[in-house]
Design a protein around this motif. Structure first.
Motif, PDB file in Angstrom:
ATOM      1  N   LEU A  72       0.798  -1.354  -0.264  1.00  0.00           N
ATOM      2  CA  LEU A  72       0.045  -0.050  -0.368  1.00  0.00           C
ATOM      3  C   LEU A  72       0.844   1.285  -0.241  1.00  0.00           C
ATOM      4  N   ILE A  73       2.006   1.217   0.605  1.00  0.00           N
ATOM      5  CA  ILE A  73       3.092   2.403   0.811  1.00  0.00           C
ATOM      6  C   ILE A  73       4.416   2.060   0.529  1.00  0.00           C
ATOM      7  N   SER A  74       5.045   2.181   0.273  1.00  0.00           N
ATOM      8  CA  SER A  74       6.605   2.007   0.008  1.00  0.00           C
ATOM      9  C   SER A  74       7.044   3.351   0.103  1.00  0.00           C
ATOM     10  N   ARG A  75       8.271   3.238   1.277  1.00  0.00           N
ATOM     11  CA  ARG A  75       9.606   4.329   1.453  1.00  0.00           C
ATOM     12  C   ARG A  75      10.610   4.266   0.245  1.00  0.00           C
ATOM     13  N   ARG A  79      17.189   4.032   1.977  1.00  0.00           N
ATOM     14  CA  ARG A  79      18.433   4.264   1.165  1.00  0.00           C
ATOM     15  C   ARG A  79      18.739   3.570   0.170  1.00  0.00           C
ATOM     16  N   ARG A 124      14.094  -2.706  -4.447  1.00  0.00           N
ATOM     17  CA  ARG A 124      12.583  -3.086  -4.681  1.00  0.00           C
ATOM     18  C   ARG A 124      12.603  -5.234  -3.909  1.00  0.00           C
ATOM     19  N   TYR A 184       2.460   9.893   2.778  1.00  0.00           N
ATOM     20  CA  TYR A 184       3.696  10.343   1.961  1.00  0.00           C
ATOM     21  C   TYR A 184       4.551  11.387   2.906  1.00  0.00           C
ATOM     22  N   ASP A 200       7.673  12.032   4.416  1.00  0.00           N
ATOM     23  CA  ASP A 200       9.070  12.940   4.488  1.00  0.00           C
ATOM     24  C   ASP A 200       9.069  13.167   5.645  1.00  0.00           C
ATOM     25  N   PHE A 243      -6.169   3.504  -6.632  1.00  0.00           N
ATOM     26  CA  PHE A 243      -4.608   2.086  -7.118  1.00  0.00           C
ATOM     27  C   PHE A 243      -5.845   1.377  -8.011  1.00  0.00           C
ATOM     28  N   THR A 303       3.966   2.837  -6.298  1.00  0.00           N
ATOM     29  CA  THR A 303       4.325   2.156  -4.977  1.00  0.00           C
ATOM     30  C   THR A 303       3.294   1.040  -5.152  1.00  0.00           C
ATOM     31  N   ARG A 316      15.982  18.581   1.656  1.00  0.00           N
ATOM     32  CA  ARG A 316      16.028  17.223   1.806  1.00  0.00           C
ATOM     33  C   ARG A 316      15.557  16.335   0.983  1.00  0.00           C
TER      34      ARG A 316
END
Lengths: 436, 939
Positions: free
Chosen positions: A15-18, A21, A26, A109, A113, B7, B42, B108
């Motif tokens: 659902l969310i991927s942040r 590094r 992936r 997101y 951040d 989505f 995503t 940032r």
């Protein structure tokens, strides 16, 4: 530091991927899904190492939150951050569910951040965040210069949890002492372990930047005052003081001052927050005593008798009482008789659930049940899980009393007397078990 | 507002449609389109084709849209470096924006664009932001330096950003300080020797001040950084501790654990008699207990750490047993950890409670947990003698339940109890035998067989029982086969008349029909022992067993100390040093506890910790002695019976020639020095002449030292004297060193010490550029020349090298004394291993003392320096022995004969000038030697 953060639904869909590094690819997203979510077995550890990559996860209802790293990070910090992340999300959009997350993914997101930079957690106090990240899009572009600098100084400042210029017509505060009392008792009535974990939750609606001081019947403080010999009621209050094993505080409390003088002083956040948590193990008032009697009649029948006794002042009233008596897996039928309340056998939970709405102190009540068993050739004996109990009582089982909460606001003209204060004590059962 | 609709778009031609929408004139439509792009990103769809269109949306005054575009940029800039340059201008411009939130956003984000071409453009804006008037921008810029360093370290150094970052430690805003500390700590980790985080009392003071004021996360950064500091003396250490203790009341568990780390580390420096030391110990317990009321995941982290703390300082939590009692609803990972700690805390005072609990647990549902609980009951019996009886009866009760895995687990622990209390609980054997058929796990079968063999004389049908196992001999696991072999030999020795056939059968099964070298070797040894000298066989096989240790699974002390320095981190959760799970250079640096003030080592240990590369990881000492231990039937699941940190002192049987004495000379109380030294030469005769040594044996692989030694020596009985060289042992397995396998041994040839190494390449690629280095060691051993590997090592090739060693290197006392930590480098990486050299390596050729001097010195040596022990089963006469020992530079000065005893007086000189004098008594006809040793040093 944290290399990436993923949120999955129960099926393992992202659902969310942040990713923060470069060392996290992936494929890490898939590795966790395949090895943990799809493994479909009991989770053996909240930290999983897959191909030199470490995954930390927590679960909220059926949503998985996973933090990923390839370094030797501070593990306690990662979990604290994940919990905080859940708190922040809940404060913004309520329950953490797949629907809510999808509906707010842009907001999430944006939050990610802000509160995690290059994997380093930054200020994550909702009070501060809400001043510049809102669900109605970004506020800051319409702000004046002063407002902007006020935001930044709050986010980075010493008092990151409160903004300046708060005004209330009526200065009011609510203190809730919420305790959960935990017990493990042997069938013979011997206390194997008992402790109270308590929280002091405060709702403050105070103007300006009020300086507060909180006092309770902490044995160390009372004894110290007793030594001075100034008060007459030393003997009396000394008896009522309680020994606190350990306590932790919201970050607004000046810890060094507590360490040196044991005084609790702070500038509170606005609205509701948890001021302190504490733990006591001595002289705990156990509100209920459970006396179990289990008799195995042959191989196909069990007789169970359970007596509960309330052990507090008759003027007080306990509520939401529930006794849960586990039954063997091969139970075929149950017959229950109880003096008070309602009792039912719930096959899906493998337990007899006995509910009593209210019960005053110093009373007792009894339930007896006959359990018919199907014959099995399972060699293993029934494990006899403990009988557990739930209840709510209007006092603090630890004996904690709030002695004062003083408010000073030197800049605005209201004094301690003008503040309306409310105190409430609620004692609830934590894990309150008696072995049978 | 509902964004979930983004989505759901999955139709074809989606990218094309999005492209059109992104280029739309309407702002709202644009924003919608970008959201759709992010949603697809995503889910894992490739939307990189839209790069130019998305970047075009960047020039906007809508902050929400800008943030979304930035998010996209961070994801795809790397794959589209050329187009990413388009974004540079906007960043530069945004860094000048009057709104601090926008300036911070720009700085940032730009750090997350990992494109080399771009980074150069970002230096100027970053420099400005580091000096920005707004703290929010400064704290963001501080982290950006770390980001940039990760992309291009050289650039950051050249631009002088590191100095600016150091200045930020003195910033007025606590959050800026915290972020600067975090960034510097991270950068310093990749430059172990840079001294970048120049911690001195002034900076420490600044950090401690900021600690009181910054956010919970900032406090963690600062505390973790503080933990790397080594205070100058105990006073400074105490004052830091005093300022850190208030953090123990913080609501954030990570703050608490990091504070505990600092305190545990600095406490090392405080004198134990100090009042404050005691106060501090008391203050540590409550917060640790409080951690157990946190959420389960944090409880797990806390418990893993408490496990370390309990091993390091058991006194802290010794009264807190109850809090570790398992709750019915605890997640399984919490239950297992709690159980571990309960065993560690068990003592005479609380054993009754603990046992009652464990009995409850043994009836739970989870198999692993139940097994562990059963095992724990056994551990309690061994740990607390008073409880043994109760434990045994509890275990018997459990066996009566007939639950298969409970029975098996119980039998495994009962075997340990028999070891600890021999001849006490044999009455239960009958009950155990009833369950023979239900055992299907190797460990339980092996344990049961051991019990039958050990008490063969009391079990009437022992031969039948063992015979029943023998039927499926080849289907059993090695563990069971070995145990069965030993048990039947024991049985034979105890009841020789009726079991001859059985022993024949098992010996032939083990030697002729087995492919397993361990089994075969053991079979041959027994066979030969039995055929040549049954008396000797009896003494070897039925020898008294060494005591079994009370504590189990203890972490090796050096590793434990290192892990204490990592409290709260992943290393402490895994109980492994960071180098075991972190790639690259970050994990290489080992942390050490500071030395206590006033102790002899304090002067050198801290700096040793900093010399990152010469440090070998404290690998658990390879148990070379295993095989011989096997012969003495000590192979009872090593994991539970021996303490990993203590080297099995049974190495080479009773041949501990230089054992305890040398240690006492070096001022050490421990007697763990493994002694496979010069004593070995005289061992040869123990076997007698090997009559029919099968060809297969003469090139037996060097699996374990023991057997190889024996045969080497067997052949060497008649040979002229010469230095005894042990066969090569495996120093570094290929698994641990990316395919490089190293085995080796030590030799003294013509007065020169040599390390003989075999390097084998088990990887797929060629290895080159070999180099070797030693850590400081007890006798200053150091390579006297480079490692001569001239040709590249191709896959599957083995090269033998001899490395000459000198003894003039830096000296540091090792544990054990003859431990050597070695670093080997090749083109792939640096690898570490530790090995042990025989002390006889250090016996110099001019070790022959003048008779007069010897006499005088012998008298002068105080009794304290004397040690005595026996060498058993040596069938050499005194002259042959003396001849043999001379080969290893042990010189006989004089010999006299009293009452049919030959007394040999011998002298040995070590490379560092220490003399060792020995008296050896040899009784003709008695295969046992008695040796008195005296030590003297004359540097």
């Amino acid at each position: 530091m944290i290399g990436g953060l993923f949120i999955y639904n129960h099926k393992g869909e992202v659902l969310i991927s942040r990713v923060y590094r470069d060392d996290i690819g992936r494929n890490a997203v898939d590795a966790f899904r395949v090895n943990v979510i799809h493994a479909r077995q009991q989770v053996r550890s909240p930290v999983t190492n897959i191909a030199r990559t470490s995954f930390f996860h927590v679960k909220r209802s059926n949503i998985w939150l996973a933090a990923v790293t390839k370094q030797n990070v501070n593990a306690a910090m990662v979990f604290e951050f994940l919990y905080k992340m859940c708190d922040v999300m809940t404060a913004y959009f309520g329950k953490i569910s797949e629907e809510n997350i999808k509906n707010n993914f842009v907001l999430i997101y944006e939050l990610l951040d802000e509160i995690l930079d290059f994997g380093y957690p930054q200020n994550s106090e909702t009070g501060a965040l809400k001043t510049f990240i809102t669900q109605q899009g970004i506020k800051s572009q319409h702000l004046t210069k002063e407002e902007q600098s006020q935001i930044t100084s709050q986010v980075t400042g010493q008092i990151g949890w409160r903004r300046e210029g708060i005004k209330y017509r009526r200065n009011e505060l609510f203190l809730d002492v919420l305790e959960s009392v935990n017990l493990l008792m042997s069938p013979q009535g011997q206390v194997l372990s008992a402790h109270v974990s308590g929280r002091v939750v405060m709702k403050s609606y105070l103007s300006g930047m009020p300086e507060c001081k909180f006092g309770m019947n902490d044995k160390i403080v009372i004894d110290k005052q007793g030594k001075g010999g100034t008060t007459d009621d030393t003997g009396k209050s000394g008896k009522q003081s309680i020994a606190i094993d350990d306590c932790t505080f919201h970050q607004c409390v000046r810890l060094s001052k507590f360490d040196s003088e044991r005084s609790i002083s702070f500038i509170p956040p606005d609205g509701e927050y948890e001021l302190m948590r504490y733990r006591t193990t001595k002289d705990i008032i156990l509100p209920f005593r459970v006396i179990p009697l289990v008799r195995e009649v042959g191989r196909t029948k069990l007789e169970v008798k359970v007596v509960i006794k309330s052990n507090f002042k008759p003027s007080l009233l306990a509520q939401k009482i529930e006794v849960r008596i586990p039954t063997p897996l091969n139970t075929s039928g149950v017959q229950v008789i109880c003096m008070k309340g309602k009792a039912k056998y719930k096959a899906s939970e493998n337990a007899i659930v006995w509910k009593i709405k209210r019960m005053v102190g110093m009373k007792e009540s009894q339930i007896s049940a006959e359990i018919e068993l199907l014959p099995t050739n399972d060699k293993k004996k029934w494990a006899r899980p403990p009988i557990s109990m739930n209840f709510e009582v209007p006092f603090a089982p630890s004996g904690l009393k709030v002695r004062y909460l003083k408010v000073f606001e030197p800049k605005l003209n209201y004094s301690d007397h003008d503040v309306i204060k409310w105190v409430r004590y609620i004692g609830r059962s934590g894990i309150y078990e008696t072995r049978c | 507002m509902t964004d979930s609709k983004y989505f759901t778009t999955t139709k074809k031609g989606e990218i094309f449609e999005l492209k059109a929408e992104l280029n739309s004139d309407k702002k709202e439509k644009k924003k919608e389109a970008v959201k759709k792009v992010i949603a697809s990103m995503t889910v894992g769809k490739d939307v990189s084709a839209l790069f130019p269109d998305v970047v075009n949306c960047m020039q906007t005054d809508n902050l929400e849209l800008k943030k979304l575009v930035y998010l996209y940029l961070m994801n795809y800039a790397k794959s589209q470096p050329d187009m990413a340059i388009m974004a540079v201008n906007t960043f530069v411009k945004d860094c000048e924006d009057p709104n601090p939130l926008i300036r911070a956003l720009a700085v940032r984000t730009m750090g997350c664009i990992r494109v080399d071409k771009i980074t150069e453009y970002l230096c100027e804006p970053l420099r400005k932001c580091l000096k920005d008037e707004d703290p929010y921008v400064r704290k963001t810029a501080a982290v950006c330096v770390a980001k940039l360093h990760d992309i291009n370290a050289q650039l950051v150094e050249d631009q002088g950003f590191l100095d600016t970052l150091k200045d930020l430690i003195s910033d007025s805003n606590p959050m800026v300080v915290a972020n600067a500390v975090a960034a510097l700590s991270e950068i310093a980790e990749s430059h172990p020797n840079s001294n970048l985080l120049d911690l001195n009392p002034q900076t420490i003071n600044k950090l401690l001040t900021a600690l009181n004021e910054c956010t919970e996360w900032g406090q963690i950064f600062i505390l973790d950084c503080l933990a790397n500091y080594t205070p100058r003396d105990d006073r400074e250490s105490q004052s830091i501790c005093e300022r850190v203790t208030p953090r123990l009341s913080h609501a954030n568990s990570a703050v608490v654990l990091s504070a505990v780390k600092v305190l545990m580390k600095f406490m090392e420096m405080l004198p134990k008699d100090l009042d404050y030391y005691g106060t501090l110990l008391k203050k540590l317990a409550p917060p640790l207990v409080t951690l157990l009321s946190a959420e389960p995941e944090l409880q797990y982290v806390a418990l893993r750490n408490i496990n370390l703390i309990v091993q390091k300082r058991p006194e802290i939590l010794k009264h807190e047993m109850k809090v570790f009692f398992v709750k019915y609803n605890d997640p399984i990972y919490v239950k297992l950890e709690k159980l571990d700690i309960m065993i560690r805390l068990a003592s005479q005072a609380n054993i009754a409670q603990v046992l009652a609990e464990l009995k409850e647990y043994a009836t739970e549902v989870d198999v692993d947990f139940v097994r562990k609980a059963v095992r724990a009951i056994g551990r309690c019996a061994i740990k607390v003698e008073q409880s043994a009886e109760r434990c045994v009866s509890t275990l018997l009760d459990l066996i009566q339940t007939k639950v298969n895995y409970v029975v098996q687990e119980a039998i495994v622990v009962i075997k340990d109890i028999f070891r600890k209390y021999p001849n006490k609980y044999e009455s239960v054997i009958a009950t155990l035998c009833e369950n023979l058929d239900s055992l299907d796990e190797p460990e339980a079968r092996a344990a049961m067989i051991w019990i039958v063999g050990e008490y063969a004389e009391r079990i009437d049908n022992a031969d039948e029982l063992l015979e029943s196992f023998l039927e499926g001999f080849h289907d059993e696991s090695t563990q069971v086969q070995l145990q069965l072999l030993t048990a039947i030999v024991k049985l034979f020795l105890k009841k020789p008349t009726e079991t001859q056939e059985l022993v024949q059968q098992v010996l032939s099964l083990a030697t002729q029909d087995s492919d397993n070298p361990d089994l075969r070797d053991r079979g041959y040894i027994y066979w030969r022992l039995l055929s040549t000298d049954p008396v000797a066989a009896k003494e070897v096989v039925l020898a008294e067993k060494p005591l079994i240790s009370e504590e189990t699974d203890l972490i090796e002390p050096t590793l434990l100390d290192e892990l204490i320095c990592h409290i709260g981190t992943l290393a402490s959760v895994y109980h492994k040093p960071p180098s075991a799970f972190v790639e690259g250079s970050r994990g290489v640096q080992h942390k050490r506890l500071p030395a206590r003030a006033g102790s002899g080592e304090s002067a050198e240990s801290p700096e040793v910790g900093q010399s990152g590369t010469s440090e070998a990881p404290p690998a658990v000492i390879p148990s070379q002695g295993d095989l011989l231990g096997d012969l003495l039937n000590l192979d009872l699941a090593p994991a539970t019976t021996t303490v990993p940190s203590v080297q099995p002192s049974m190495q080479m049987g009773a041949m501990d020639l230089l054992g305890g004495g040398l240690d006492s000379l070096m001022g050490d109380e421990s007697d763990t020095l493994g002694g496979d030294i010069g004593g070995s030469p005289s061992m040869g005769a123990a076997l007698g002449a090997p009559a029919a040594m099968p060809a297969a044996l003469s090139n037996a692989p060097a699996v374990g030292g023991g057997l190889g030694d024996l045969f080497d020596l067997g052949g060497g009985v008649g040979m002229p004297t010469g230095f005894y060289v042990a066969p090569k042992t495996l120093f570094l397995p290929a698994m641990k060193a990316k395919g490089l396998e190293i085995s080796g041994t030590f030799a003294r040839r013509g007065g020169i010490i040599q390390m003989d190494l075999s390097l084998t390449n088990k990887a797929m690629s060629v290895m080159t550029d070999f180099a070797i280095q030693f850590n400081r060691n007890s006798f200053g051993l150091a390579p006297a020349g480079p490692l001569q590997v001239l040709t590249p090592l191709t896959p599957n090739q083995t090269i033998d090298v001899s490395l000459p060693l000198g003894t003039t290197g830096p000296v540091m006392k090792m544990e054990p004394l003859n431990n050597l930590q070695v670093a080997v480098k090749n083109n792939i990486d640096v690898f570490y291993f530790s090995c042990q050299y025989p002390l006889s390596l250090l016996f110099v050729e001019d070790g022959k003392m003048e008779r007069q001097v010897f006499l005088a010195t012998w008298k002068d040596i105080p009794n304290d320096n004397e040690a005595q022990f026996q060498i058993k089963d040596v069938h050499l006469n005194s002259d042959a022995a003396s001849n043999k020992l001379q080969g290893s530079n042990i010189f006989t000065i004089a010999k006299r004969t009293v009452d049919a005893q030959d007394m040999l007086y011998q002298s040995i000189k070590l490379t560092n000038g220490i003399w060792v004098l020995a008296e050896m008594r040899v009784q003709t006809g008695n295969p046992n030697y008695t040796v008195n040793r005296n030590k003297e040093s004359c540097q």
